[in-house]
Write a protein that holds these residues in place. Structure first.
Motif, PDB file in Angstrom:
ATOM      1  N   ASN A 185       0.909  -1.269  -0.105  1.00 33.55           N
ATOM      2  CA  ASN A 185      -0.105   0.086  -0.038  1.00 33.55           C
ATOM      3  C   ASN A 185       0.951   1.367   0.039  1.00 33.55           C
ATOM      4  N   ASP A 195      -6.606   9.294  -1.932  1.00 35.59           N
ATOM      5  CA  ASP A 195      -6.509   8.661  -0.440  1.00 35.59           C
ATOM      6  C   ASP A 195      -6.815   7.283  -0.556  1.00 35.59           C
ATOM      7  N   ARG A 196      -6.849   6.590  -1.597  1.00 40.31           N
ATOM      8  CA  ARG A 196      -7.427   5.262  -1.753  1.00 40.31           C
ATOM      9  C   ARG A 196      -6.467   4.075  -1.125  1.00 40.31           C
ATOM     10  N   TRP A 197      -4.974   4.363  -1.297  1.00 37.07           N
ATOM     11  CA  TRP A 197      -4.033   3.444  -0.918  1.00 37.07           C
ATOM     12  C   TRP A 197      -3.465   3.895   0.474  1.00 37.07           C
ATOM     13  N   VAL A 198      -3.475   5.255   0.739  1.00 35.03           N
ATOM     14  CA  VAL A 198      -3.438   5.422   2.488  1.00 35.03           C
ATOM     15  C   VAL A 198      -4.543   4.732   3.184  1.00 35.03           C
ATOM     16  N   ASN A 199      -5.647   4.810   2.688  1.00 33.68           N
ATOM     17  CA  ASN A 199      -6.853   4.286   3.577  1.00 33.68           C
ATOM     18  C   ASN A 199      -6.654   2.764   3.734  1.00 33.68           C
ATOM     19  N   ARG A 200      -6.161   2.356   2.609  1.00 36.11           N
ATOM     20  CA  ARG A 200      -5.973   0.610   2.601  1.00 36.11           C
ATOM     21  C   ARG A 200      -4.921   0.452   3.654  1.00 36.11           C
ATOM     22  N   ARG A 202      -3.764   2.303   6.229  1.00 38.67           N
ATOM     23  CA  ARG A 202      -4.267   2.315   7.505  1.00 38.67           C
ATOM     24  C   ARG A 202      -5.003   1.181   8.126  1.00 38.67           C
ATOM     25  N   ALA A 203      -5.794   0.467   7.206  1.00 40.25           N
ATOM     26  CA  ALA A 203      -6.655  -0.522   7.534  1.00 40.25           C
ATOM     27  C   ALA A 203      -5.919  -1.737   7.833  1.00 40.25           C
TER      28      ALA A 203
END
Length: 255
Positions: A185, A195-200, A202-203
């Motif tokens: 990620n 923010d798609r990959w940042v959110n992934r 963080r998950a």
């Protein structure tokens, strides 16, 4: 249509057993002679080491996950979990098709085989469980029940001791998988807008943080691991930290 969770986990376990016993002569293009989860964890970590300078939002998480990678020596897993298999590698929810009308319960098919290749048995389970726990927040009892059904479907003939070792190992693989995916990620977040990959990331960090202690619960004395495997694995975290001058007494085989 609602699918019975227990039947689904039993059948996914059975489908993975069928996959893991296949003999496939064509190797993955990036196969380096060790399980793909090992070589790719090294590769992803090295790339993330450089990429994190462009992803400030994940820097604090990276500083926790990266050093932990040095502890993920899969030779310390029980034999059932580290067994050499042909694995899917990307066994997440979007790559599993379920036929709910099939006779005998839900029929399982896997798609998207581009990352498949030689791996350890526990990795595909860890990937599936991480994917589920990101999509749906499971209570501990629900996770334990799902793991028990996955292992029962995978190897109903195992004795109780082997079954318990594998169950512990599947949960132990969750922080491993989460860490590997977090590094991937970071790489994507450094080059793609939004923010798609940042959110992934963080998950995956949250899952890693929640389950990281389970790695130590499943691993065993490394002296019992096959000597032919020991020299194949190196803690990439320790290796790269040493390149920045950090103290470390371990050996390194990454060039």
């Amino acid at each position: 249509e609602t699918v019975d969770r227990r039947a689904l986990c039993l059948n996914i376990g059975a489908a993975l057993r069928k996959l893991h016993t296949k003999r496939v002569d064509v190797q993955s293009p990036d196969y380096l002679g060790v399980p793909l989860c090992v070589s790719r964890s090294r590769t992803y970590s090295i790339i993330a080491w450089e990429a994190i300078t462009h992803v400030d939002a994940l820097k604090t998480c990276f500083d926790e996950v990266f050093p932990a990678m040095s502890n993920y020596d899969v030779t310390r897993l029980p034999a059932e979990a580290r067994a050499a298999v042909f694995g899917h590698f990307d066994c997440n929810l979007t790559n599993i098709l379920v036929d709910v009308e099939a006779a005998g319960g839900p029929s399982i098919s896997f798609i998207d085989w581009e990352q498949a290749g030689p791996n350890i048995a526990a990795y595909d389970f860890g990937k599936f469980l991480v994917s589920v726990c990101i999509a749906v927040e499971l209570q501990d009892a629900e996770l334990q029940a799902a793991v028990a059904d996955l292992v029962q479907g995978y190897a109903p003939e195992w004795d109780r001791a082997a079954t318990e070792r594998m169950k512990r190992s599947l949960i132990a693989m969750m922080p491993y998988v989460a860490a590997v995916n977090f590094m991937s990620n970071v790489r994507h977040a450094s080059t793609e807008v939004g923010d798609r990959w940042v959110n992934r990331g963080r998950a995956h960090y949250r899952l890693w943080s929640k389950y990281q202690a389970h790695w130590a619960l499943a691993t065993q004395d490394p002296s019992t691991a096959p000597s032919s495997l020991k020299t194949c694995f190196c803690g990439v975290g320790a290796c790269l930290l040493r390149s920045r001058g950090a103290d470390d007494e371990g050996s390194c085989t990454i060039s």
